[in-house]
Design a protein around this motif. Structure first.
Motif, PDB file in Angstrom:
ATOM      1  N   THR A 229       0.814  -1.225   0.000  1.00  0.00           N
ATOM      2  CA  THR A 229       0.000   0.000   0.000  1.00  0.00           C
ATOM      3  C   THR A 229       0.844   1.270   0.000  1.00  0.00           C
ATOM      4  O   THR A 229       0.413   2.303  -0.497  1.00  0.00           O
ATOM      5  N   GLY A 230       2.057   1.158   0.541  1.00  0.00           N
ATOM      6  CA  GLY A 230       2.925   2.334   0.563  1.00  0.00           C
ATOM      7  C   GLY A 230       3.321   2.793  -0.823  1.00  0.00           C
ATOM      8  O   GLY A 230       3.756   3.932  -1.011  1.00  0.00           O
TER       9      GLY A 230
ATOM     10  N   LEU B 145       1.060   2.482  -3.386  1.00  0.00           N
ATOM     11  CA  LEU B 145      -0.161   2.707  -4.166  1.00  0.00           C
ATOM     12  C   LEU B 145      -0.594   4.172  -4.155  1.00  0.00           C
ATOM     13  O   LEU B 145      -1.241   4.635  -5.082  1.00  0.00           O
ATOM     14  N   GLY B 146      -0.269   4.862  -3.082  1.00  0.00           N
ATOM     15  CA  GLY B 146      -0.447   6.327  -3.135  1.00  0.00           C
ATOM     16  C   GLY B 146      -1.737   6.858  -2.570  1.00  0.00           C
ATOM     17  O   GLY B 146      -1.723   7.873  -1.894  1.00  0.00           O
ATOM     18  N   THR B 147      -2.860   6.215  -2.871  1.00  0.00           N
ATOM     19  CA  THR B 147      -4.128   6.731  -2.322  1.00  0.00           C
ATOM     20  C   THR B 147      -4.961   5.582  -1.792  1.00  0.00           C
ATOM     21  O   THR B 147      -4.792   4.432  -2.194  1.00  0.00           O
TER      22      THR B 147
ATOM     23  N   VAL C 124      -5.876   1.614  -2.894  1.00  0.00           N
ATOM     24  CA  VAL C 124      -5.810   0.482  -1.964  1.00  0.00           C
ATOM     25  C   VAL C 124      -7.105  -0.326  -2.059  1.00  0.00           C
ATOM     26  O   VAL C 124      -7.101  -1.547  -2.133  1.00  0.00           O
TER      27      VAL C 124
END
Lengths: 458, 306, 317
Positions: B181-182, B184-186, B190
């Motif tokens: 998730t780190g 993926l940005g938003t 997610v």
């Protein structure tokens, strides 16, 4: 009672009990101010206005108010516990919301005291004089702060009456004011019920009435001050629409709805009590609301885990029960959380009605309890029409991921505070107040100054 | 692989629900206001310990290191009675055999990271071989990473097919899909990646490799839990959740459990459906358990560091 | 009709050579002073009239004695016009107010003649008219500016964008001042409509002529029908109906009759309509115009929206 900087016994010699609504036990006795007591307080306020407060350099006024703010912060825990004991609200809310926001309100307005000439272009300002202020029981300390802070920052003096069922934190605030060395008479805090409030409203030497409470009483006040020069700010009832579109961030919307109606047991004039869900997602939203409702903990307000505390008074609990009966009779489907309730005290399960029609009383009248009415809609125009279809206009909410729709909705909804993709947010810098029968005048922010000032040409 | 029949029922992942960041973070912070004390706390701590995937994922891992970790997994703190074992030991594929042997008979599962962990930058056939290797070596659980590059490029079908292919390669091993998730940005992404993973056959969805900051956070986990709940609403199928990285304190872990309970319900409160990917959390939990038992605040010196 | 206008037209006729010296025989065409509702000029539905006289005892005209029903009809028209008017671009409202000033300027003669018949002196009439025109220009300029002055972006502590803007209240009932038959009327109407409200105005009872002629100006100024509705009649008959009406959002009263004021305030409680008493304003002076008068019929709306903070300065994500 706190009059002219000191603690005074009521001339009426009468006292009334204040109880803990969570246990029905008596907390203490407080004085019941009669018309004569009100008169005494008004005289003190007038005297302080003429002799001290009006003449004091504004920057000095500011420093007193900053000091009050700081002391509220220092005594935050004590205030929070008293607030919860006296009013039944969860300690989590009094600790995290009521008390800090009250302190912040003083801090915000303190800074305005010596900057008023910047607030109103091409005008000078003068204070009004003595302000009579009457506050409700749902946010006792916070409402006192909302009333007192802008009034004294603008150079007025104050006679404030706390609500009959929740007098204690206002008295604690009086202690703080005394400790802060505010000149005697600038703030006078008295206790009592409706008759005391009427004595304030009718007192001839009061220049301004600020009232937060029911629309019915607001109208009585408006009639009572007809023929006088008293200015008025009325912050009254509401029946806020909270609208969820199919493209909304659903889980946050569900949380917003929960927060919108179950915050402070639903004792919030801007509570999102009418939920409009777009039909395509109605099933999903209702299912999620039910699940979320089940996770709410009802019980001892002093328990940090409690989400919903005690209903403020037996009378209010009866009102809520009356509406639950009405809702059922009107044919709406009632669903309440299965949570256990304490045996003693005034408690009410979080409740929602589905299958509600616009014409149902539970969709029109302010219940002031943890009761949500859910209605469905199909198009934007339809929901705007339904949302505005109320005599009230205090607040509204809209949930959609589409920016242009947000601006369309927020512009067309006739309400003083609009929450888009959020709900029940408050801040000292943010003006609050209603359209239509939700009252007039604003509290908070730059716009909260005007109700306490006259504007004069240079 | 998705068949023509299943494609018809697949959602359009670009339409996954939107997430409002401020709202989800507010909700997540509400869980941290829950206070857990006494007996409930003790039960919670034991549950946390029992949900841990004790992890070592380093280039310098050796048989010796893995064996020591496995011993720790089976005997977290023998000085005190009634301490549960952890759920699994998580290692690289090359360490699976050693680990499997070390925990034999204990009931502890062996999880292995695969698919060119942590970057996932390898051709699909290599990823499949990676997976099959780990499973053949004895892995009970397989932690794969998604192709974040392809995901960002909008190639959701690629991501979907890859997960489905790995799932097939897993055989009976349970598949955990790491979204990282780190990267993926938003929260919107997610949520979208969660939906893709679940529909493609994930048994678990997992936040992070632990190699990228930020790793697991409460809001990101909440978004994934809500995705799991919505998937359950639609399909009736339970999916597991594993936040990994960044959870090193018991108090935080307990808040995660509150979040799971209030979002998914008690059914998910077992290590079959919820795991913590962590290495240092175990000792903090142990210290808290001993503190609860003795009333004394503990020192790290009394707890083994494996 | 104004005599000068008649003379002029008579002259033109004779110059054309069609007729000679007909003016003395020509029967003057009297103007019917009707009311103005929804962009139409109906007579009062009541069929009643009254005949105000000036100081010299001269009858001004037979003027409609509007009824409560007329007022209610006007409110319906005003409510119907509110959405469109408030939804227009503020710039466009400014253009229309400016157009009103242009039209007023173009009919100077007529207004002066009416003012003169209503006891004004030549100089005073000229001054009142000029002020009325300038006042419209003044408010035309404010239409798209006052919002900037009285809005605020509020620096709230949470991650939200929060702003407050003025919005028009809705339908405003105005009891125009008795004096300054034109200037008072214009000064009371202009700030209300500049801010996007619609209104129903009860014109001066004793000096009603200009109000009807002003309605004709409005009607030729691109102002949508229903935005301004003008009634003539007796305040004593109509005020209570104006204040009691549940679909009126605000009432402005421009006289200083304390018992009327008390009763307005008392009756306004029925729907908590906002009330303003402009009893102290001298319309001839600067104090007669101000953006604060626009703000009187504005509500402040505050809007909140979350601000995403992902990746912002090491945000919590």
């Amino acid at each position: 009672m706190f009059i002219n900087g000191s603690w005074q016994k009521p001339l009426s010699k009468k006292y009334f009990d204040t109880i803990n609504p969570a246990t029905e036990e008596k907390l203490s006795e407080v004085a019941e101010a009669s018309a004569a007591d009100v008169d005494k307080a008004v005289k003190a306020a007038r005297n302080a206005y003429d002799k001290t407060w009006r003449k004091m350099p504004a920057r000095e006024r500011a420093k007193y108010i900053f000091r009050i703010s700081r002391m509220i912060q220092e005594k935050a825990r004590e205030l929070a516990i008293i607030e919860t004991l006296d009013g039944g609200k969860p300690i989590r809310e009094s600790r995290d919301f009521d008390v800090p926001t009250a302190g912040n309100h003083f801090f915000y307005y303190a800074g305005w005291a010596d900057k008023l000439e910047y607030a109103f272009p091409n005008r000078q300002t003068t204070p009004l004089g003595v302000a009579g202020q009457i506050i409700p029981w749902n946010f006792p300390l916070l409402m006192a702060a909302w009333k007192i802070a802008p009034a004294i920052a603008t150079g007025n003096t104050v006679v404030l009456k706390s609500a009959e069922t929740t007098p204690l934190t206002a008295l604690k605030l009086a202690e703080i004011i005394q400790e802060a060395d505010l000149p005697p008479g600038v703030v006078n805090i008295i206790t009592g019920a409706g008759a005391t409030g009427a004595a304030i409203v009718n007192h001839p030497d009061i220049n301004k009435i600020a009232f937060t409470g029911s629309t019915d009483v607001g109208k009585i006040i408006q009639r009572a001050i007809a023929g006088t020069n008293k200015k008025a700010t009325l912050e009254l009832g509401g029946k806020a629409a909270n609208i969820i579109f199919e493209d909304a961030p659903i889980d946050q919307a569900v949380e917003g709805v929960i927060n919108g109606i179950y915050f402070n047991q639903g004792h919030v004039c801007c509570a999102g009590s009418r939920l409009y869900v777009q039909e395509s997602i109605a099933k999903e939203v209702i299912r999620k609301l039910k699940d979320r409702m089940e996770s709410l903990i009802v019980g001892d307000p002093l328990d940090k885990n409690t989400d919903i505390g005690a209903i403020n008074s037996r009378q209010q609990l009866e009102t809520i029960h009356k509406y639950l009966q009405i809702g059922k009779k009107e044919g709406a489907d009632m669903y309440e959380s299965s949570c256990p309730l304490p045996r003693k005290g005034f408690f009410c399960r979080p409740t929602m009605f589905t299958n509600v029609a616009q014409s149902n009383r539970i969709a029109q009248e302010e219940i002031f309890g943890p009761v949500l009415s859910i209605l469905t809609f199909r198009t934007d125009d339809e929901v705007i029409e339904k949302a505005n279809n109320t005599p009230y206009g205090l607040s509204a909410g809209v949930w959609t991921d589409k920016g242009s729709k947000i601006f369309n909705m927020t512009r067309r909804m006739r309400a003083g505070v609009i929450w888009a993709n959020t709900f029940n947010k408050f801040d000292p810098a943010s003006p609050f107040g209603g359209y239509k029968e939700s009252g007039f005048g604003r509290e908070g922010g730059l716009h909260g100054l005007l109700p306490y000032l006259n504007l004069v040409n240079h | 692989m998705a068949t023509a029949g299943s494609i018809r029922t697949l959602p359009d992942f670009s339409l996954s629900p939107r997430i409002d960041q401020v709202g989800v973070e507010e909700r997540a912070s509400r869980f941290t206001k829950r206070s857990i004390k006494k007996e409930t706390k003790m039960n919670g701590l034991k549950l946390v310990l029992n949900m841990i995937d004790l992890t070592t994922l380093e280039g310098k891992d050796t048989d010796g290191k893995v064996k020591q970790l496995c011993y720790k997994a089976m005997h977290p703190h023998d000085a005190v009675d009634g301490i549960p074992k952890v759920a699994a030991v998580c290692v690289y594929p090359s360490m699976v055999k050693v680990a499997k042997k070390a925990v034999e008979g204990s009931g502890i599962k062996i999880a292995s990271v695969v698919t060119a962990f942590p970057s996932g930058q390898a051709p699909r056939d290599i990823k499949i071989r990676d997976t099959k290797y780990a499973v053949n070596e004895g892995a009970d659980e397989v932690d794969m990473v998604i192709s974040r590059g392809k995901f960002h490029a909008g190639e959701y079908n690629f991501v979907f097919d890859e997960i489905a292919a790995i799932k097939e390669a897993c055989g009976t091993a349970r598949l955990k899909v790491i979204l990282e998730t780190g990267e993926l940005g938003t929260y919107d992404k997610v949520r979208r990646a969660s939906d893709i993973a679940m529909h493609a056959g994930a048994d678990f969805i997992k936040t992070s490799t632990g190699k990228i900051q930020p790793a697991a956070t409460m809001p990101v986990t909440l978004v994934m839990l809500e995705a799991i709940r919505d998937f359950y609403y639609k399909t009736g199928k339970m999916i597991g959740m594993k936040p990994a990285g960044g959870i090193s304190k018991s108090k935080l872990a307990l808040h995660y459990l509150v979040m799971v309970k209030e979002t998914l319900g008690s059914d998910w409160l077992t290590n079959e459906w919820f795991r913590f990917g962590a290495s240092s959390l175990a000792n903090d939990v142990l210290m808290q358990i001993v503190k609860e038992k003795t009333g004394l605040y503990q020192s790290a010196n009394y707890f083994s560091v494996d | 009709m104004a005599k000068s206008a008649i003379k002029k037209s008579a002259l033109r006729v004779s110059e054309n050579g069609l007729e000679k010296k007909t003016s003395s025989k020509r029967l003057e065409v009297l103007k019917t002073y009707k009311i103005y509702i929804g962009g139409q000029f109906p007579r009062t539905e009541s069929g009643r009239y009254y005949t105000p006289v000036n100081k010299a005892g001269e009858k001004l005209a037979n003027v409609c004695l509007s009824s409560r029903k007329d007022f209610r009809d006007a409110v319906v028209a005003a409510r119907g016009a509110f959405g469109g008017w408030s939804g227009r671009a503020a710039f466009n409202r400014g253009q229309i107010l400016y157009r009103m000033a242009e039209m007023l300027e173009g009919r100077k003669e007529q207004f002066i003649s009416e003012l003169l018949r209503q006891d004004s002196t030549k100089a005073a009439a000229q001054k009142e008219l000029n002020l009325a025109i300038d006042r419209l220009i003044y408010y035309a300029g404010w239409c798209d500016k006052f919002q900037q002055l009285f809005s605020a972006v509020n620096p709230v502590a949470s991650s939200h964008f929060n702003f407050s803007v003025p919005e028009p209240m809705g339908v405003v009932a105005i009891v125009a001042p008795q004096g300054d038959g034109l200037l008072g009327l214009v000064s009371a109407i202009a700030p209300v409509i500049a801010g996007g409200n619609t209104c129903v105005v009860l014109a001066s009872e004793t000096k009603p002529l200009c109000s009807v002629t002003f309605a004709e100006v409005l009607n030729s100024s691109d102002l949508p029908g229903g935005v301004v509705n003008i009634l003539t009649g007796k305040p004593a008959e109509l005020i209570s109906g104006m204040v009691n009406h549940m679909d009126v959002n605000a009432t402005i009263y421009c006289e200083n009759n304390s018992s009327v004021k008390a009763s307005i305030r008392e009756q306004s409680a029925v729907n908590l309509k906002r009330i303003y008493f402009y009893d102290h304003l001298n319309w001839q002076k600067d104090e007669g115009q101000s953006p604060y008068l626009i703000m009187d019929t504005q509500e402040i709306k505050t809007t909140w929206h979350p601000i995403e903070n992902i990746a912002g300065a090491g945000g919590s994500y």
